[in-house]
Scaffold this active site. Structure first.
Site, PDB file in Angstrom:
ATOM      1  N   GLU A 196       8.821  -4.088  10.803  1.00 26.54           N
ATOM      2  CA  GLU A 196       9.295  -2.819  10.244  1.00 26.54           C
ATOM      3  C   GLU A 196       9.786  -1.902  11.348  1.00 26.54           C
ATOM      4  O   GLU A 196       9.129  -1.731  12.377  1.00 26.54           O
ATOM      5  CB  GLU A 196       8.182  -2.123   9.450  1.00 26.54           C
ATOM      6  CG  GLU A 196       8.614  -0.803   8.831  1.00 26.54           C
ATOM      7  CD  GLU A 196       7.621  -0.249   7.825  1.00 26.54           C
ATOM      8  OE1 GLU A 196       7.879   0.845   7.283  1.00 26.54           O
ATOM      9  OE2 GLU A 196       6.592  -0.909   7.578  1.00 26.54           O
ATOM     10  N   ASP A 236      -0.929  -6.148  -0.090  1.00 25.98           N
ATOM     11  CA  ASP A 236      -1.452  -5.529   1.122  1.00 25.98           C
ATOM     12  C   ASP A 236      -2.968  -5.376   1.061  1.00 25.98           C
ATOM     13  O   ASP A 236      -3.515  -4.967   0.021  1.00 25.98           O
ATOM     14  CB  ASP A 236      -0.860  -4.128   1.303  1.00 25.98           C
ATOM     15  CG  ASP A 236       0.437  -4.135   2.065  1.00 25.98           C
ATOM     16  OD1 ASP A 236       0.655  -5.061   2.865  1.00 25.98           O
ATOM     17  OD2 ASP A 236       1.237  -3.191   1.880  1.00 25.98           O
ATOM     18  N   ASP A 290       0.827  -1.198   0.000  1.00 26.58           N
ATOM     19  CA  ASP A 290       0.000   0.000   0.000  1.00 26.58           C
ATOM     20  C   ASP A 290       0.868   1.258   0.000  1.00 26.58           C
ATOM     21  O   ASP A 290       0.365   2.378  -0.057  1.00 26.58           O
ATOM     22  CB  ASP A 290      -0.989   0.004   1.163  1.00 26.58           C
ATOM     23  CG  ASP A 290      -0.324  -0.078   2.524  1.00 26.58           C
ATOM     24  OD1 ASP A 290       0.930  -0.079   2.586  1.00 26.58           O
ATOM     25  OD2 ASP A 290      -1.050  -0.147   3.535  1.00 26.58           O
ATOM     26  N   SER A 291       2.195   1.082   0.026  1.00 26.27           N
ATOM     27  CA  SER A 291       3.119   2.182  -0.226  1.00 26.27           C
ATOM     28  C   SER A 291       2.902   2.776  -1.611  1.00 26.27           C
ATOM     29  O   SER A 291       3.364   3.889  -1.893  1.00 26.27           O
ATOM     30  CB  SER A 291       4.568   1.705  -0.075  1.00 26.27           C
ATOM     31  OG  SER A 291       4.779   0.506  -0.809  1.00 26.27           O
TER      32      SER A 291
END
Length: 286
Positions: free
Chosen positions: A201, A103, A64-65
Site C-alpha cells: 500500500e 483482516d 478493517d477499513s
C-alpha cells in the site's frame, strides 16, 4: 474464468469475466507474472458482495477499513474481532465463487504467536473466509509463520500499514529513497515466513515493480502502480460514496453512487411529503 457473452447487456464492461468455479489460492498464485492482473475490492455486507461477485471480481477483502466506512470510527484500530467476524460472515454468504480475504483487527495478533493463531482460527471459523491478512513486515514475520504452520492461508500487508499510522507519522508513502531497502527486506521476511500473497500500500511504482519481480508469490497493489499481480480498492472510493468523501490519489471513480443515492432519497422524501407515494399500485386491497 470465461468471458460471459450470452448474459451480458450492452452496458456490461468489455472483457467481463465470470468465475466458473470457486476461486482458490492456487488460482491466484497461477496468475503470478501474467499479463492479466486479478481484481480485488473490499466488501462488508451480503448485498455488496453479491454484486461484486456477479461482476466477476475474483477476490473480496473484508478490510478493517470497515472501521471508517461502515462504523464511522476515526481509525482502523477501533474495530473489534466480533465486528469483523459479523461482516466477514455476511460477505461470505454473498460472495458466490469469489475468494474471500479478511483482516485480522488491531490487537488480535501482536501479543504472541499463540494469540495470532487463535485469532486467525476464530475469524475463519466464525466467518467461513478463505484467508487472513495482517499488517507488518520483518517484525510480524514470526506471527505469519505461526499462522501458516497452523494450516491457514496468509496475506502479508507491507508498505503503508493503516493500523500503524501513528508510528508512521501519518498517511505517508512508504519505500521512498533508502526506505526501498526496508520494503524489500519486509517482502523477503514475510515470504520466508510463509505468506501466500503480499499486499503493498502507498509505495512508489518503481519500487513496487521491483518487489513484484523479486517476490515469488503474487503481489496486490493499492497505490503501488500497475505492475503488481493484482489490484485492490476500497469500494467506496471506487464509486464516490459518500459523494463528498475524501478520495486518495490512487483511487479512480467508475461511478457516483453517493450522488445517485442522495438523489433517490430526496425524490422519495418529496413524494412522501406530497402524498404521491405510496400510490395505488403500491397498495394492498382487502
Amino acid at each position: 474464468m470465461v468471458e460471459n457473452t450470452a448474459d451480458r447487456s450492452d452496458n456490461s464492461p468489455v472483457g467481463y469475466m465470470e468465475p466458473t468455479k470457486q476461486v482458490r489460492l492456487t488460482d491466484l498464485q497461477a496468475r503470478k507474472g501474467s499479463d492479466s492482473p486479478f481484481a480485488m475490492l473490499t466488501a462488508y455486507d451480503y448485498s455488496t458482495a453479491k454484486a461484486f461477485a456477479a461482476a466477476g471480481v475474483e477476490v473480496l477483502l473484508v478490510g478493517d477499513s470497515a472501521a471508517n466506512v461502515v462504523f464511522g470510527y476515526p481509525t482502523t484500530s477501533h474495530i473489534s474481532m466480533d465486528e469483523m467476524c459479523y461482516l466477514a460472515a455476511a460477505v461470505v454468504r454473498g460472495a458466490d465463487k469469489a475468494f474471500v480475504m479478511v483482516d485480522l483487527p488491531f490487537g488480535s495478533y501482536e501479543a504472541s504467536d499463540e494469540q495470532a493463531v487463535r485469532s486467525s482460527t476464530e475469524i475463519l471459523h466464525r466467518s467461513g473466509a478463505h484467508c487472513v491478512k495482517l499488517e507488518g513486515g520483518v517484525r510480524i514475520a514470526p506471527r505469519i509463520k505461526a499462522i501458516k504452520d497452523a494450516g491457514i492461508p496468509v496475506c502479508a500487508h507491507i508498505g503503508f500499514t493503516p493500523q500503524s499510522v501513528n508510528n508512521l507519522g501519518g498517511f505517508k508513502v512508504q519505500g521512498r529513497g533508502a526506505g526501498s531497502g526496508q520494503l524489500i527486506a519486509d517482502m523477503q521476511a514475510v515470504v520466508e515466513a510463509g505468506a501466500d500473497i503480499v499486499l503493498m500500500e502507498m509505495v512508489p511504482s518503481d519500487v513496487a515493480k521491483r518487489v513484484t519481480a523479486e517476490c515469488p508469490v503474487p503481489t496486490i497493489g493499492i497505490g503501488a502502480g500497475a505492475d503488481c499481480d493484482g489490484q485492490v480498492l476500497v469500494w467506496h472510493d471506487m464509486v464516490a460514496f459518500p459523494e463528498d468523501g475524501h478520495r486518495p490519489k490512487f483511487a479512480k471513480q467508475w461511478g457516483n453512487v453517493g450522488e445517485v443515492l442522495t438523489r433517490a432519497a430526496a425524490a422519495y422524501k418529496k413524494e412522501v411529503q406530497e402524498g404521491t407515494f405510496p400510490a395505488e399500485e403500491h397498495t394492498f386491497n382487502s
